[in-house]
Design a protein around this motif. Structure first.
Motif, PDB file in Angstrom:
ATOM      1  N   PRO A 264       0.811  -1.229   0.000  1.00 24.84           N
ATOM      2  CA  PRO A 264       0.000   0.000   0.000  1.00 24.84           C
ATOM      3  C   PRO A 264       0.838   1.270   0.000  1.00 24.84           C
ATOM      4  O   PRO A 264       0.438   2.275  -0.598  1.00 24.84           O
ATOM      5  N   VAL A 265       2.011   1.231   0.636  1.00 24.71           N
ATOM      6  CA  VAL A 265       2.883   2.412   0.636  1.00 24.71           C
ATOM      7  C   VAL A 265       3.347   2.722  -0.780  1.00 24.71           C
ATOM      8  O   VAL A 265       3.312   3.878  -1.230  1.00 24.71           O
ATOM      9  N   ALA A 266       3.781   1.684  -1.506  1.00 21.44           N
ATOM     10  CA  ALA A 266       4.227   1.890  -2.889  1.00 21.44           C
ATOM     11  C   ALA A 266       3.081   2.403  -3.754  1.00 21.44           C
ATOM     12  O   ALA A 266       3.281   3.255  -4.633  1.00 21.44           O
ATOM     13  N   GLY A 267       1.868   1.900  -3.510  1.00 13.62           N
ATOM     14  CA  GLY A 267       0.714   2.380  -4.256  1.00 13.62           C
ATOM     15  C   GLY A 267       0.473   3.858  -4.027  1.00 13.62           C
ATOM     16  O   GLY A 267       0.212   4.621  -4.971  1.00 13.62           O
ATOM     17  N   LEU A 268       0.579   4.291  -2.783  1.00 11.39           N
ATOM     18  CA  LEU A 268       0.391   5.709  -2.465  1.00 11.39           C
ATOM     19  C   LEU A 268       1.507   6.561  -3.062  1.00 11.39           C
ATOM     20  O   LEU A 268       1.252   7.654  -3.583  1.00 11.39           O
ATOM     21  N   VAL A 269       2.738   6.078  -2.986  1.00 15.96           N
ATOM     22  CA  VAL A 269       3.865   6.823  -3.564  1.00 15.96           C
ATOM     23  C   VAL A 269       3.674   6.969  -5.078  1.00 15.96           C
ATOM     24  O   VAL A 269       3.929   8.037  -5.652  1.00 15.96           O
ATOM     25  N   SER A 270       3.199   5.904  -5.718  1.00 11.01           N
ATOM     26  CA  SER A 270       2.956   5.965  -7.156  1.00 11.01           C
ATOM     27  C   SER A 270       1.921   7.032  -7.494  1.00 11.01           C
ATOM     28  O   SER A 270       2.089   7.809  -8.444  1.00 11.01           O
ATOM     29  N   LEU A 271       0.853   7.101  -6.708  1.00 11.15           N
ATOM     30  CA  LEU A 271      -0.182   8.111  -6.947  1.00 11.15           C
ATOM     31  C   LEU A 271       0.351   9.518  -6.689  1.00 11.15           C
ATOM     32  O   LEU A 271      -0.018  10.471  -7.395  1.00 11.15           O
ATOM     33  N   MET A 272       1.242   9.652  -5.711  1.00 11.68           N
ATOM     34  CA  MET A 272       1.846  10.959  -5.438  1.00 11.68           C
ATOM     35  C   MET A 272       2.690  11.431  -6.618  1.00 11.68           C
ATOM     36  O   MET A 272       2.618  12.600  -7.028  1.00 11.68           O
TER      37      MET A 272
ATOM     38  N   ALA B 175       2.329  10.443  -9.682  1.00 18.44           N
ATOM     39  CA  ALA B 175       1.399  10.710 -10.781  1.00 18.44           C
ATOM     40  C   ALA B 175       0.876  12.138 -10.682  1.00 18.44           C
ATOM     41  O   ALA B 175       0.793  12.859 -11.688  1.00 18.44           O
ATOM     42  N   ALA B 176       0.539  12.549  -9.464  1.00 18.82           N
ATOM     43  CA  ALA B 176       0.070  13.921  -9.251  1.00 18.82           C
ATOM     44  C   ALA B 176       1.177  14.930  -9.555  1.00 18.82           C
ATOM     45  O   ALA B 176       0.922  16.001 -10.123  1.00 18.82           O
ATOM     46  N   LEU B 177       2.419  14.583  -9.199  1.00 21.31           N
ATOM     47  CA  LEU B 177       3.553  15.467  -9.467  1.00 21.31           C
ATOM     48  C   LEU B 177       3.752  15.665 -10.968  1.00 21.31           C
ATOM     49  O   LEU B 177       3.920  16.803 -11.444  1.00 21.31           O
ATOM     50  N   PHE B 178       3.711  14.577 -11.732  1.00 23.34           N
ATOM     51  CA  PHE B 178       3.887  14.681 -13.179  1.00 23.34           C
ATOM     52  C   PHE B 178       2.690  15.374 -13.836  1.00 23.34           C
ATOM     53  O   PHE B 178       2.845  16.067 -14.847  1.00 23.34           O
ATOM     54  N   ALA B 179       1.502  15.186 -13.270  1.00 25.92           N
ATOM     55  CA  ALA B 179       0.330  15.896 -13.794  1.00 25.92           C
ATOM     56  C   ALA B 179       0.502  17.396 -13.608  1.00 25.92           C
ATOM     57  O   ALA B 179       0.194  18.190 -14.510  1.00 25.92           O
ATOM     58  N   SER B 180       1.013  17.785 -12.439  1.00 28.84           N
ATOM     59  CA  SER B 180       1.249  19.204 -12.173  1.00 28.84           C
ATOM     60  C   SER B 180       2.279  19.769 -13.143  1.00 28.84           C
ATOM     61  O   SER B 180       2.102  20.869 -13.687  1.00 28.84           O
ATOM     62  N   TYR B 181       3.349  19.012 -13.386  1.00 32.20           N
ATOM     63  CA  TYR B 181       4.376  19.446 -14.334  1.00 32.20           C
ATOM     64  C   TYR B 181       3.770  19.650 -15.722  1.00 32.20           C
ATOM     65  O   TYR B 181       4.025  20.664 -16.389  1.00 32.20           O
TER      66      TYR B 181
ATOM     67  N   LEU C 211       9.042  15.766 -26.591  1.00 26.48           N
ATOM     68  CA  LEU C 211       9.126  14.404 -26.073  1.00 26.48           C
ATOM     69  C   LEU C 211       9.007  14.389 -24.560  1.00 26.48           C
ATOM     70  O   LEU C 211       8.304  13.550 -23.981  1.00 26.48           O
ATOM     71  N   ALA C 212       9.680  15.325 -23.888  1.00 17.89           N
ATOM     72  CA  ALA C 212       9.641  15.386 -22.428  1.00 17.89           C
ATOM     73  C   ALA C 212       8.218  15.613 -21.923  1.00 17.89           C
ATOM     74  O   ALA C 212       7.753  14.936 -20.998  1.00 17.89           O
ATOM     75  N   VAL C 213       7.500  16.548 -22.548  1.00 17.00           N
ATOM     76  CA  VAL C 213       6.132  16.845 -22.112  1.00 17.00           C
ATOM     77  C   VAL C 213       5.213  15.658 -22.384  1.00 17.00           C
ATOM     78  O   VAL C 213       4.393  15.277 -21.533  1.00 17.00           O
ATOM     79  N   ALA C 214       5.332  15.048 -23.567  1.00 17.51           N
ATOM     80  CA  ALA C 214       4.475  13.919 -23.926  1.00 17.51           C
ATOM     81  C   ALA C 214       4.704  12.729 -22.993  1.00 17.51           C
ATOM     82  O   ALA C 214       3.749  12.086 -22.531  1.00 17.51           O
ATOM     83  N   PHE C 215       5.967  12.435 -22.707  1.00 19.29           N
ATOM     84  CA  PHE C 215       6.247  11.269 -21.872  1.00 19.29           C
ATOM     85  C   PHE C 215       5.833  11.499 -20.420  1.00 19.29           C
ATOM     86  O   PHE C 215       5.304  10.598 -19.769  1.00 19.29           O
ATOM     87  N   ARG C 216       6.044  12.704 -19.915  1.00 19.53           N
ATOM     88  CA  ARG C 216       5.606  12.992 -18.544  1.00 19.53           C
ATOM     89  C   ARG C 216       4.076  12.910 -18.455  1.00 19.53           C
ATOM     90  O   ARG C 216       3.525  12.429 -17.459  1.00 19.53           O
ATOM     91  N   GLY C 217       3.411  13.371 -19.502  1.00 25.38           N
ATOM     92  CA  GLY C 217       1.952  13.237 -19.518  1.00 25.38           C
ATOM     93  C   GLY C 217       1.533  11.782 -19.510  1.00 25.38           C
ATOM     94  O   GLY C 217       0.597  11.389 -18.801  1.00 25.38           O
ATOM     95  N   GLY C 218       2.217  10.947 -20.289  1.00 27.26           N
ATOM     96  CA  GLY C 218       1.922   9.521 -20.286  1.00 27.26           C
ATOM     97  C   GLY C 218       2.247   8.856 -18.961  1.00 27.26           C
ATOM     98  O   GLY C 218       1.572   7.908 -18.542  1.00 27.26           O
ATOM     99  N   ALA C 219       3.281   9.358 -18.279  1.00 24.89           N
ATOM    100  CA  ALA C 219       3.681   8.785 -16.989  1.00 24.89           C
ATOM    101  C   ALA C 219       2.601   8.945 -15.932  1.00 24.89           C
ATOM    102  O   ALA C 219       2.500   8.133 -15.003  1.00 24.89           O
ATOM    103  N   VAL C 220       1.789   9.979 -16.067  1.00 26.34           N
ATOM    104  CA  VAL C 220       0.682  10.167 -15.120  1.00 26.34           C
ATOM    105  C   VAL C 220      -0.235   8.949 -15.169  1.00 26.34           C
ATOM    106  O   VAL C 220      -0.604   8.382 -14.134  1.00 26.34           O
TER     107      VAL C 220
END
Length: 700
Positions: free
Chosen positions: A8-16, A18-24, A127-136
């Protein structure tokens, strides 16, 4: 040592993250007012479709949850308490699967315009923007999947009984994934094929030309099919694969005589929890790998993206070792399971390499382009040949992986169940890097939409050149994900099948081809992916026909469209494909739900077992052929558009466009939907196994 808390910790870190890359992504500049207007129309269409789709599926989900609550009350010792837990888990899995898809759609429809604007600064920035968007999407998918699976396992008691209850969560994920893939696939390809047939073939205007009334529907489809549908699909694949391994681990942990197979194990429950911990440490590896995707001065796009995959694979293997030693043991039995996990990473890497060969600008794609010189007929023949041939190496790789993953633990322990557990762990390890693989997949529709926005907003030609380069790679990354998903589905389904046989009490020696019910089941199962695919292909054809008629009507009846002084009525085409997708998704979805139940009741548990194997075998090969062949057709068209054989507008280009319109529903509708079909049918079989064993009319 208890490491379950890591999941569950890894799941929460992953979501965090995801939110960071969404903000970027959302902080990047979004370009001109016209670009944002186009992007806004895509956002609106995608949201409207998903909302209507989920409302429709929610009704089906509630009905199925009620059936599970009533029908399974006698299948478990806990009665209505256990069946209620399964029903709740089912609804939670459905909600989380829908959320994974919605997150993917939300970010991708906002990243597209930002990638289009970034393309004016060159490939590296775009490429950087597209991949970060996909990483979300990638991190949201694995975060929700691991968090939900581990939490429900813990809430339901964290023991062998809890694993059986978590199956409901997996079935909920499978159901939403199935409808999301079907509905999104029909939507995206009905719009794409319809718009291309009129625009590029009939009137000779470029792809994504704003004069084409179907262009907004096409761009919306990229998101509801390739982002929302894919997000739900990989969420379900991840969850069901983990549950498959947990079920085999539960069989071992629940039998005191079998726990001696792993003498160095930390506890019997470690075999159940081990798949979750593998997923947890691989999430950390994937997060690091995402930061490794940076384009150097002399690197190409595909090489840059592969840096992330290689980093995730290597780090995952490194982290798997200490986890395996702690949970399974430092003896030879523990080492054998670690080897099975490594096999999963190797299969993943080999699947990426083979898919890239058949779908990127190599000799198979060039052969399709060359065949276009003599017309659409030879293009179609070449494309079908490449798609069929592309199944060879993947199947050999999967067979070799299954054999090694089984033999190593079996030879060390002498126990058949250990070999089956090794196969299940191979599938888990293969999917453990889902975060980075889904990021590659989501990158594809983002760059596709970016190219459309660049075309419709009249951005300079060099911007469209940049987005075309990104998009050509995106076709391959999407194909890689589809092949990766269906390969893991086939391996995981073997583990699910083993658990099914155990639950219905059928000895392996009775499951024989000398039993006519097994043969009947095999034939029905082998047939289903073809019927399933046929229904969806016809749905795409009917939807595309209506789009073609509407685009033709607007060209003919609305003055000023051809000159560019009047906007087409984009909303008409959006409404056409939305209605078509929602209407046509019901029948193929019901095939997956109803057929195993009917076969189990009428022909009994053994026949249903044959059906499950038949679906796995024919579904694997058909899905690979469709996904790879479709991507090869698409890139052959792009090769010609880049100037090969006369470029855009040439006779070869027109032939290649026809091939692409055939390949589109192959790779984005029917092929990917076979993956959730396989696992949904297996989950239904496991959930209702006791009923089939007790009440099947022909239980021989």
């Amino acid at each position: 040592m208890d490491l379950l808390w890591l999941a569950p910790v890894a799941g929460l870190v992953s979501l965090m993250f995801a939110a960071l890359f969404a903000s970027y992504t959302l902080k990047q500049e979004s370009g001109s007012a016209k670009m944002n207007e186009i992007s806004g129309a895509i956002q609106e269409g995608a949201s409207a479709y998903l909302n209507r789709q989920y409302k429709t599926v929610a009704v089906v989900a509630c009905i199925i949850a009620l059936i599970l609550f009533v029908a399974l009350s006698h299948a478990f010792d806990g009665g209505y308490l256990d069946s209620g837990r399964i029903a709740v888990g089912f609804l939670a899995g459905a909600v989380c699967s829908a959320a994974a898809g919605y997150i993917g759609m939300f970010v991708s429809t906002r990243a597209n315009v930002r990638v289009a604007h970034a393309a004016s600064s060159g490939v590296r920035k775009a490429l950087a923007v597209a991949f970060r968007g996909g990483a979300v999407t990638g991190l949201a998918v694995v975060g929700l999947a691991l968090l939900g699976t581990s939490m429900f396992y813990m809430i339901f008691g964290g023991d062998t009984h809890a694993v059986d209850l978590v199956v409901g969560y997996g079935f909920g994920a499978s159901l939403i994934s199935l409808f999301a893939r079907i509905g999104g696939g029909i939507y995206t390809k009905a719009a794409d094929v319809g718009a291309d047939l009129v625009g590029k073939v009939e009137v000779g205007i470029p792809e994504d030309d704003p004069r084409n009334a179907g262009v907004i529907a096409d761009n919306v489809g990229d998101n509801v099919g390739d982002c929302a549908g894919m997000g739900a699909d990989l969420f379900e694949t991840y969850v069901v694969t983990a549950i498959a391994a947990m079920l085999i681990g539960g069989l071992i942990a629940g039998d005191a005589s079998l726990t001696t197979v792993f003498p160095g194990i930390s506890s019997g429950l470690a075999l159940i929890e081990y798949p979750l911990i593998l997923g947890a440490v691989a999430i950390f590896a994937s997060i690091i790998a995402i930061f490794a995707v940076r384009m150097g001065e002399r690197e190409n796009i595909m090489g840059t993206l592969y840096k992330g995959v290689v980093t995730a694979a290597v780090l995952s293997i490194i982290l798997f070792y200490p986890v395996t030693m702690v949970l399974i043991g430092t003896d030879s039995a523990g080492t054998s399971i670690f080897i099975s996990a490594v096999i999963g990473i190797i299969i993943m890497a080999l699947m990426v390499i083979v898919t890239e060969y058949y779908t990127q600008m190599h000799s198979p794609v060039r052969s399709i382009a060359d065949a276009s010189k003599t017309g659409a007929g030879t293009n179609l023949i070449a494309g079908l040949a490449v798609g069929m041939m592309s199944t060879g190496w993947p199947v050999i790789i999967i067979c070799g992986g299954i054999l090694v993953a089984y033999l190593v633990p079996f030879l060390v322990t002498g126990a058949n169940i250990a070999g089956l557990y090794g196969i299940a762990i191979t599938a888990v390890a293969m999917l453990s890097t889902t975060g980075i693989i889904v990021a590659l997949d989501s990158y594809g529709p983002i760059t596709d939409n970016a190219g459309g926005i660049a075309e419709m907003a009249d951005l300079p030609p060099e911007v469209r050149d940049t987005t075309d380069k990104l998009d050509a790679v995106g076709n391959t990354t999407k194909a890689v994900t589809k092949g990766y998903a269906v390969a893991s589905a086939a391996i995981a389904a073997l583990a699910l099948f083993s658990d099914y046989l155990h639950k219905v009490g059928v000895p392996a020696e009775e499951f024989s081809l000398f039993n006519p019910l097994v043969l009947i089941g095999l034939l029905i199962g082998g047939l289903l992916p073809f019927i399933f695919s046929s229904v969806m292909m016809r749905a795409v054809g009917k939807g595309a026909f209506k789009v073609v008629e509407e685009v033709r009507r607007q060209f003919k009846e609305i003055p000023g469209i051809w000159e560019g002084t009047t906007k087409p009525e984009y909303g008409k085409c959006v409404d056409i494909v939305t209605s078509a997708a929602l209407r046509e998704m019901i029948v193929p979805g019901m095939i997956a739900v109803v057929v195993p139940v009917v076969v189990g009741i009428l022909l009994g548990a053994i026949a249903l077992g044959g059906l499950l194997i038949g679906v796995i075998v024919s579904g694997l090969v058909l899905a690979l052929m469709m996904s790879n062949g479709g991507a090869a057709w698409d890139n052959a068209k792009k090769m010609i558009e880049d100037g090969y054989l006369g470029g855009k507008g040439s006779d070869a280009h027109k032939a290649a466009v026809v091939g692409d319109t055939v390949g589109d529903p192959f790779k984005d509708t029917a092929g990917p939907a076979i993956n959730p079909l396989i696992k949904a049918m297996n989950m239904i079989a496991i959930l209702f196994s006791s009923l089939f064993a007790a009440y099947g009319l022909l239980p021989m």
